[in-house]
Scaffold this motif. Structure first.
Motif, PDB file in Angstrom:
ATOM      1  N   SER A  32      21.101  18.698 -20.023  1.00  0.00           N
ATOM      2  CA  SER A  32      20.545  19.318 -21.226  1.00  0.00           C
ATOM      3  C   SER A  32      20.333  20.782 -20.901  1.00  0.00           C
ATOM      4  N   SER A  33      20.281  21.611 -21.918  1.00  0.00           N
ATOM      5  CA  SER A  33      20.135  23.040 -21.653  1.00  0.00           C
ATOM      6  C   SER A  33      19.629  23.742 -22.908  1.00  0.00           C
ATOM      7  N   LEU A  34      18.612  24.557 -22.723  1.00  0.00           N
ATOM      8  CA  LEU A  34      18.131  25.332 -23.888  1.00  0.00           C
ATOM      9  C   LEU A  34      18.701  26.725 -23.862  1.00  0.00           C
ATOM     10  N   THR A  35      18.607  27.334 -22.690  1.00  0.00           N
ATOM     11  CA  THR A  35      19.048  28.726 -22.629  1.00  0.00           C
ATOM     12  C   THR A  35      20.389  28.881 -21.930  1.00  0.00           C
ATOM     13  N   GLY A  36      21.050  27.772 -21.664  1.00  0.00           N
ATOM     14  CA  GLY A  36      22.451  27.832 -21.237  1.00  0.00           C
ATOM     15  C   GLY A  36      22.717  27.747 -19.746  1.00  0.00           C
ATOM     16  N   SER A  37      21.687  27.972 -18.900  1.00  0.00           N
ATOM     17  CA  SER A  37      22.015  28.034 -17.467  1.00  0.00           C
ATOM     18  C   SER A  37      22.395  26.670 -16.913  1.00  0.00           C
ATOM     19  N   THR A  38      21.731  25.616 -17.340  1.00  0.00           N
ATOM     20  CA  THR A  38      22.078  24.290 -16.820  1.00  0.00           C
ATOM     21  C   THR A  38      23.460  23.883 -17.310  1.00  0.00           C
ATOM     22  N   GLU A  39      23.798  24.292 -18.515  1.00  0.00           N
ATOM     23  CA  GLU A  39      25.130  23.952 -19.027  1.00  0.00           C
ATOM     24  C   GLU A  39      26.202  24.587 -18.153  1.00  0.00           C
ATOM     25  N   PRO A  81      16.989  20.642 -16.805  1.00  0.00           N
ATOM     26  CA  PRO A  81      15.933  21.643 -16.678  1.00  0.00           C
ATOM     27  C   PRO A  81      14.617  21.032 -17.167  1.00  0.00           C
ATOM     28  N   SER A  82      13.510  21.624 -16.816  1.00  0.00           N
ATOM     29  CA  SER A  82      12.232  21.116 -17.340  1.00  0.00           C
ATOM     30  C   SER A  82      11.684  22.093 -18.363  1.00  0.00           C
ATOM     31  N   TYR A  83      11.077  21.551 -19.386  1.00  0.00           N
ATOM     32  CA  TYR A  83      10.468  22.392 -20.426  1.00  0.00           C
ATOM     33  C   TYR A  83       9.118  21.810 -20.815  1.00  0.00           C
ATOM     34  N   ASN A  84       8.097  22.636 -20.800  1.00  0.00           N
ATOM     35  CA  ASN A  84       6.790  22.122 -21.223  1.00  0.00           C
ATOM     36  C   ASN A  84       6.583  22.322 -22.728  1.00  0.00           C
ATOM     37  N   ILE A  85       7.687  22.502 -23.426  1.00  0.00           N
ATOM     38  CA  ILE A  85       7.649  22.506 -24.890  1.00  0.00           C
ATOM     39  C   ILE A  85       8.531  21.349 -25.366  1.00  0.00           C
ATOM     40  N   LEU A 118      16.259  21.452 -12.587  1.00  0.00           N
ATOM     41  CA  LEU A 118      16.189  22.918 -12.507  1.00  0.00           C
ATOM     42  C   LEU A 118      14.876  23.358 -13.134  1.00  0.00           C
ATOM     43  N   GLY A 119      14.250  24.311 -12.495  1.00  0.00           N
ATOM     44  CA  GLY A 119      12.983  24.793 -13.022  1.00  0.00           C
ATOM     45  C   GLY A 119      12.772  26.239 -12.604  1.00  0.00           C
ATOM     46  N   ASP A 120      11.561  26.689 -12.768  1.00  0.00           N
ATOM     47  CA  ASP A 120      11.280  28.086 -12.452  1.00  0.00           C
ATOM     48  C   ASP A 120       9.932  28.165 -11.746  1.00  0.00           C
ATOM     49  N   GLY A 167       6.902  30.600 -12.964  1.00  0.00           N
ATOM     50  CA  GLY A 167       5.951  30.094 -13.959  1.00  0.00           C
ATOM     51  C   GLY A 167       5.276  28.808 -13.532  1.00  0.00           C
ATOM     52  N   TRP A 168       5.994  27.990 -12.769  1.00  0.00           N
ATOM     53  CA  TRP A 168       5.503  26.662 -12.376  1.00  0.00           C
ATOM     54  C   TRP A 168       5.699  26.517 -10.865  1.00  0.00           C
ATOM     55  N   PRO A 169       4.829  27.179 -10.100  1.00  0.00           N
ATOM     56  CA  PRO A 169       5.070  27.351  -8.656  1.00  0.00           C
ATOM     57  C   PRO A 169       5.212  26.053  -7.865  1.00  0.00           C
ATOM     58  N   GLU A 214       1.977  21.802 -10.437  1.00  0.00           N
ATOM     59  CA  GLU A 214       1.823  22.686 -11.603  1.00  0.00           C
ATOM     60  C   GLU A 214       2.986  22.553 -12.582  1.00  0.00           C
ATOM     61  N   GLY A 215       3.839  21.567 -12.342  1.00  0.00           N
ATOM     62  CA  GLY A 215       4.871  21.270 -13.344  1.00  0.00           C
ATOM     63  C   GLY A 215       6.283  21.634 -12.962  1.00  0.00           C
ATOM     64  N   PHE A 216       6.497  22.101 -11.738  1.00  0.00           N
ATOM     65  CA  PHE A 216       7.858  22.470 -11.360  1.00  0.00           C
ATOM     66  C   PHE A 216       8.763  21.220 -11.437  1.00  0.00           C
ATOM     67  N   CYS A 217       9.805  21.342 -12.215  1.00  0.00           N
ATOM     68  CA  CYS A 217      10.802  20.257 -12.378  1.00  0.00           C
ATOM     69  C   CYS A 217      10.173  18.925 -12.783  1.00  0.00           C
ATOM     70  N   PHE A 218       9.101  18.961 -13.532  1.00  0.00           N
ATOM     71  CA  PHE A 218       8.392  17.704 -13.795  1.00  0.00           C
ATOM     72  C   PHE A 218       9.223  16.705 -14.599  1.00  0.00           C
ATOM     73  N   ASP A 253      15.126  26.099  -7.987  1.00  0.00           N
ATOM     74  CA  ASP A 253      14.519  27.137  -8.823  1.00  0.00           C
ATOM     75  C   ASP A 253      15.652  28.007  -9.344  1.00  0.00           C
ATOM     76  N   SER A 254      15.837  28.028 -10.662  1.00  0.00           N
ATOM     77  CA  SER A 254      17.001  28.729 -11.201  1.00  0.00           C
ATOM     78  C   SER A 254      16.937  30.234 -10.958  1.00  0.00           C
ATOM     79  N   THR A 255      15.768  30.752 -10.607  1.00  0.00           N
ATOM     80  CA  THR A 255      15.705  32.192 -10.340  1.00  0.00           C
ATOM     81  C   THR A 255      15.843  32.484  -8.847  1.00  0.00           C
TER      82      THR A 255
HETATM   83  C1  LIG Z   1       9.481  27.727 -22.761  1.00  0.00           C
HETATM   84  C2  LIG Z   1       9.849  27.350 -21.352  1.00  0.00           C
HETATM   85  C3  LIG Z   1       9.156  26.360 -20.700  1.00  0.00           C
HETATM   86  C4  LIG Z   1       9.491  26.008 -19.388  1.00  0.00           C
HETATM   87  N1  LIG Z   1       8.776  25.019 -18.729  1.00  0.00           N
HETATM   88  C5  LIG Z   1       9.060  24.751 -17.455  1.00  0.00           C
HETATM   89  C6  LIG Z   1       8.290  23.776 -16.736  1.00  0.00           C
HETATM   90  O1  LIG Z   1       7.368  23.166 -17.247  1.00  0.00           O
HETATM   91  N2  LIG Z   1       8.622  23.510 -15.444  1.00  0.00           N
HETATM   92  C7  LIG Z   1       9.647  24.157 -14.822  1.00  0.00           C
HETATM   93  O2  LIG Z   1       9.892  23.878 -13.637  1.00  0.00           O
HETATM   94  N3  LIG Z   1      10.390  25.083 -15.462  1.00  0.00           N
HETATM   95  C8  LIG Z   1      10.120  25.395 -16.750  1.00  0.00           C
HETATM   96  N4  LIG Z   1      10.855  26.331 -17.418  1.00  0.00           N
HETATM   97  C9  LIG Z   1      11.978  26.973 -16.711  1.00  0.00           C
HETATM   98  C10 LIG Z   1      13.310  26.332 -17.061  1.00  0.00           C
HETATM   99  O3  LIG Z   1      13.321  24.957 -16.798  1.00  0.00           O
HETATM  100  C11 LIG Z   1      14.412  26.989 -16.248  1.00  0.00           C
HETATM  101  O4  LIG Z   1      14.457  28.334 -16.568  1.00  0.00           O
HETATM  102  C12 LIG Z   1      15.757  26.351 -16.468  1.00  0.00           C
HETATM  103  O5  LIG Z   1      16.672  26.865 -15.544  1.00  0.00           O
HETATM  104  C13 LIG Z   1      16.259  26.593 -17.831  1.00  0.00           C
HETATM  105  O6  LIG Z   1      17.479  25.916 -18.003  1.00  0.00           O
HETATM  106  P1  LIG Z   1      18.419  26.136 -19.263  1.00  0.00           P
HETATM  107  O7  LIG Z   1      18.839  27.571 -19.239  1.00  0.00           O
HETATM  108  O8  LIG Z   1      19.565  25.240 -19.020  1.00  0.00           O
HETATM  109  O9  LIG Z   1      17.638  25.768 -20.461  1.00  0.00           O
HETATM  110  C14 LIG Z   1      10.538  26.688 -18.722  1.00  0.00           C
HETATM  111  C15 LIG Z   1      11.232  27.693 -19.392  1.00  0.00           C
HETATM  112  C16 LIG Z   1      10.910  28.025 -20.686  1.00  0.00           C
HETATM  113  C17 LIG Z   1      11.661  29.127 -21.368  1.00  0.00           C
END
Ligand SMILES: Cc1cc2nc3c(=O)[nH]c(=O)nc-3n(C[C@H](O)[C@H](O)[C@H](O)COP(=O)(O)O)c2cc1C
Ligand code: SF4
Length: 757
Positions: free
Chosen positions: A102-109, A173-177, A213-215, A218-220, A224-228, A253-255
């Motif tokens: 799955s991918s929101l901002t394209g990097s995982t894709e 990727p993980s998203y807390n939204i 994949l996570g970041d 923001g989520w050290p 704290e939620g890294f790759c949750f 960590d994608s960064t």
């Molecule tokens: C709104 C938002 C919420 C995110 N929540 C988390 C999170 O809870 N845990 C985490 O490890 N990374 C989180 N990330 C980081 C993304 O998982 C990370 O940037 C990932 O590589 C994005 O992949 P994508 O480009 O395929 O969507 C979040 C990023 C955004 C923009």
């Protein structure tokens, strides 16, 4: 009265409903059977196999059933039948890897596309080697697929005579939204909890693995939620597949480091998929093969590190047939050795090397009467050791992964040697080239079955056989951790390179006549050596060449106490013991020398501080490790004469009180020691010589690279000082007063429950 009436009506209704329901289910099943008998193919959907679907909106084959009745999806969870039976691939069976993302901002894709292309090149390149045929891996966007088609039961091939087995890889990727990830997780939970569907409805898959994949900006941390969400998906997939995690969850960590982490994970995953193609199963003992426990307490065992092991059942010795063969002359030795080692050599083609009796006692003139194997395959010792998880190599060596190695693989903490000396527990091999020793210590769980002797009287295996065998045994056991929940892909990949060897499992490593050659092999592969001996073999100790850290066990402070606790076989045990301390004293400017004290309440603690101080004054070791004995049993491990119970296990506070008293005494005597570090988790404290305090900071850690440079420059007999390979300062968290738990890891109790700091 009316209540009784209404109850009977209700009962009657219930009975009627049950009958109607049974009739309906029967009709529905018959209808279904008729249907499927006539039509082995799926009713709808496209076929997956050959086209590359990355860019397509994929609408795929499905196991659609009649919607007029309840559907029971059957998984194929097999119960502990042994790994080989987990999945059997027939000849020319086709293997389809599906890569979900799955991918929101394209990097995982982007990552998933590159990954799939690389995987395809790798898998299709080797198809000819095996009987199985890999279909082109398919990339599936989780926003575009119907979960019912993939996450209730595995897809089915459209061609009945061309069965396909599926292997799932999920990049997430993980998203807390709110995102599609939540839908997937919800679907998995519902499937697992749906009473109409087998709990492990995806058990028909060959296996799966997840990469998150996570970041970390923001989520050290994971807390704290890294790759949750990747962790969650991994967990639910384990449930749905009946624990077919083929490779540990990877996280990047994608960064920062996602490329590196993904490369490691890819390598591991590819190897597993290839293995499946060759063998039809996930690998020896891999819990994912269907026999593991998906819980946190699966590795609770009655063992601690370094062979200081006590178990709940004392092992009963069985009578073995006595050999009647006598040696008439020295030439007979060769003949007897050949016959007695025949089976062990068959596998390796390597013959045992000439026997070397290691006793240096001048009084022993007669050669031993028979030459046999120390631990023959048919012996109760062999059975007992293998049951306990030891791999026996050749006829007298053993290897086992310790609980800290497993713990470190799961990010749950390393042993005290990481805190004190920087040893990575997940890269540490615990082994011994001699399962025999010359003591019968009260705290040794093997008392009663272990071979003991004052002289080496067994067949001697060549060092290369042992070296290759223990490495193979260690790696095999590491691989068995692949499917265990919580194993970190990064550490798993690192663990496939042994960097440290603790020669301390059980027995007496320097008893092995070719210990120096064995050490040279370790060092040749830049594996550090921590060697623990029992201070009963001064000649062998004197002949020992360089090791990274040299230990003697100090189990008591005086003759009587040592006799009681170690129950040595040598009559001159105390003199031997003191000679060993003198050898250590001479070595202290050439090697890192360590006294290891194991405190056993009621045996060697009370009123012995002065006595231990005398021994420290005599041997002047670089370090003194003080550790409480470990006991995890319910009954005596030493038999009537010397059994231990929980009452013999000191509390950590008692250990620290002892250490403080010893420290005070050493200071009063002006010996230049101080309390440097602690690892409360394993009840262990380190006293160090002031030689290892630089600029007010303890430097108990080791510069391993420098050690190997010195060894390579100057040889195993070369002159150098321990200070020359002293490492960086002991980290703050490991120093005295700070507990010593590795902050990178998560503390859990023996049941796997998290312990708050
Ligand atoms: C709104 C938002 C919420 C995110 N929540 C988390 C999170 O809870 N845990 C985490 O490890 N990374 C989180 N990330 C980081 C993304 O998982 C990370 O940037 C990932 O590589 C994005 O992949 P994508 O480009 O395929 O969507 C979040 C990023 C955004 C923009
Ligand atoms: S040193 Fe190695 S063998 Fe010993 S406890 Fe630590 S990880 Fe285990």
């Amino acid at each position: 009265m009316s209540a009784t009436f209404w109850e009977s009506v209700a009962d009657g209704n219930r009975g009627l409903t049950a009958v109607l329901f049974t009739v309906w289910v029967y009709l529905w099943l018959s209808q279904r059977q008729t249907k499927s008998a006539g039509s082995p193919k799926l009713e709808s959907g496209k076929s997956l196999p050959t086209e590359f679907l990355a860019e397509e909106k994929v609408s795929l084959l499905t196991a659609k059933e009649s919607s007029s009745g309840p559907r029971r999806i059957k998984g194929e969870l097999r119960k502990a039948e042994g790994p080989k039976s987990a999945v059997q691939l027939g000849p020319q069976q086709r293997v389809q890897v599906l890569v979900f993302f799955s991918s929101l901002t394209g990097s995982t894709e982007r990552t998933a596309k590159q990954f799939t292309a690389a995987l395809e090149a790798s898998l299709l390149g080797q198809t000819s080697e095996s009987d199985q045929v890999f279909l082109r891996p398919q990339l599936l966007d989780l926003t575009q697929i119907d979960y019912d088609e993939f996450f209730i039961s595995p897809p089915k091939s459209t061609e009945a005579n061309q069965p396909v087995d599926y292997f799932y890889l999920i990049l997430l990727p993980s998203y807390n939204i709110d995102t599609i990830n939540d839908n997937l997780l919800e679907h998995m939970k519902e499937t697992h909890n749906d009473f109409r569907i087998d709990k492990a409805s995806l058990a028909g898959l060959l296996g799966y693995s997840v990469f998150g994949l996570g970041d970390q900006e923001g989520w050290p941390t994971e807390e704290e939620g890294f790759c949750f969400q990747a962790k969650e998906v991994d967990k639910w997939m384990a449930k749905l597949t009946g624990r077919k995690r083929a490779y540990p969850l990877g996280m990047g960590d994608s960064t920062r480091d996602s490329k590196e982490r993904l490369a490691e994970w890819t390598e591991g995953v590819t190897e597993v998929v290839r293995q499946i193609a060759k063998t039809g199963c996930l690998g020896d003992g891999v819990p994912g093969s269907g026999d593991a426990v998906e819980s946190d307490d699966e590795y609770v065992s009655g063992e601690d590190d370094d062979g200081e092991v006590v178990v709940d059942e004392p092992l009963q010795p069985k009578k073995t047939k006595k050999s009647t063969r006598d040696i008439d002359d020295v030439e007979d030795l060769g003949r007897i050795m050949k016959t007695s080692r025949a089976d062990a050599n068959d596998a390796t083609g390597r013959a045992p090397i000439a026997i070397d009796f290691t006793t240096y006692s001048r009084t022993s003139k007669k050669p031993p009467q028979t030459v046999k194997e120390m631990v023959p395959k048919s012996s109760p010792t062999y059975a007992a050791l293998t049951k306990q998880g030891y791999s026996i190599v050749g006829s007298h060596s053993g290897v086992k992964i310790c609980r800290w190695t497993k713990s470190a693989l799961r990010g749950r903490g390393s042993c005290y040697k990481f805190s004190f000396y920087g040893i990575n527990s997940h890269q540490c091999m615990e082994t011994t080239p001699s399962l025999s020793c010359s003591n019968k210590c009260v705290f040794c769980w093997r008392h009663g079955t272990n071979p003991v002797g004052t002289t080496w009287r067994w067949v001697v295996d060549p060092p290369d056989l042992i070296f290759d065998g223990v490495k193979a045994g260690h790696y095999q056991k590491i691989k068995m951790m692949r499917g265990v929940p919580g194993v970190r892909a990064e550490r798993f990949a690192e663990a496939m390179r042994i960097r440290h060897c603790a020669l301390s499992l059980v027995g007496e490593p320097i008893f092995y006549p070719h210990i120096n050659e064995f050490l040279a092999m370790l060092h040749g592969e830049r594996i550090s050596s921590f060697l623990v001996c029992n201070a009963q073999h001064p000649e062998q100790l004197a002949a020992l060449k360089a090791v990274t850290q040299l230990y003697v066990s100090i189990d008591a402070s005086n003759r009587e106490s040592l006799r009681r606790i170690d129950r040595p076989l040598h009559r001159d045990f105390w003199e031997r013991f003191l000679r060993c301390l003198d050898i250590l004293r001479e070595r202290r400017f050439r090697q890192r020398t360590v006294f290891r004290l194991t405190l056993v309440k009621g045996f060697n603690v009370e009123d012995e501080v002065e006595g231990y101080a005398d021994l420290v004054e005599r041997g002047l070791p670089c370090f003194v490790e003080i550790k409480g004995v470990t006991y995890c049993g319910t009954s005596s491990s030493g038999g009537k004469e010397g059994g231990l119970s929980m009452a013999n296990v000191p509390f950590y506070a008692e250990v620290t009180a002892f250490v403080e008293a010893l420290d005070r005494t050493l200071r009063e005597r002006g010996l230049g020691y101080g309390i440097a570090a602690e690892h409360a988790h394993s009840c262990c404290v380190l006293l160090a010589s002031e030689r290892f305090r630089v600029g007010g900071r303890w430097h108990t850690r080791i510069d391993y690279d420098r050690f190997f440079e010195l060894l390579e420059e100057r040889g195993p007999d070369g002159e150098w000082t321990p200070e020359e390979y002293m490492g960086e300062a002991t980290p703050e968290w490991a120093t005295w007063g700070n507990g010593g738990f590795d902050p990178r890891d998560e503390r859990v109790d023996r049941k796997g429950r998290k312990i708050e700091a």
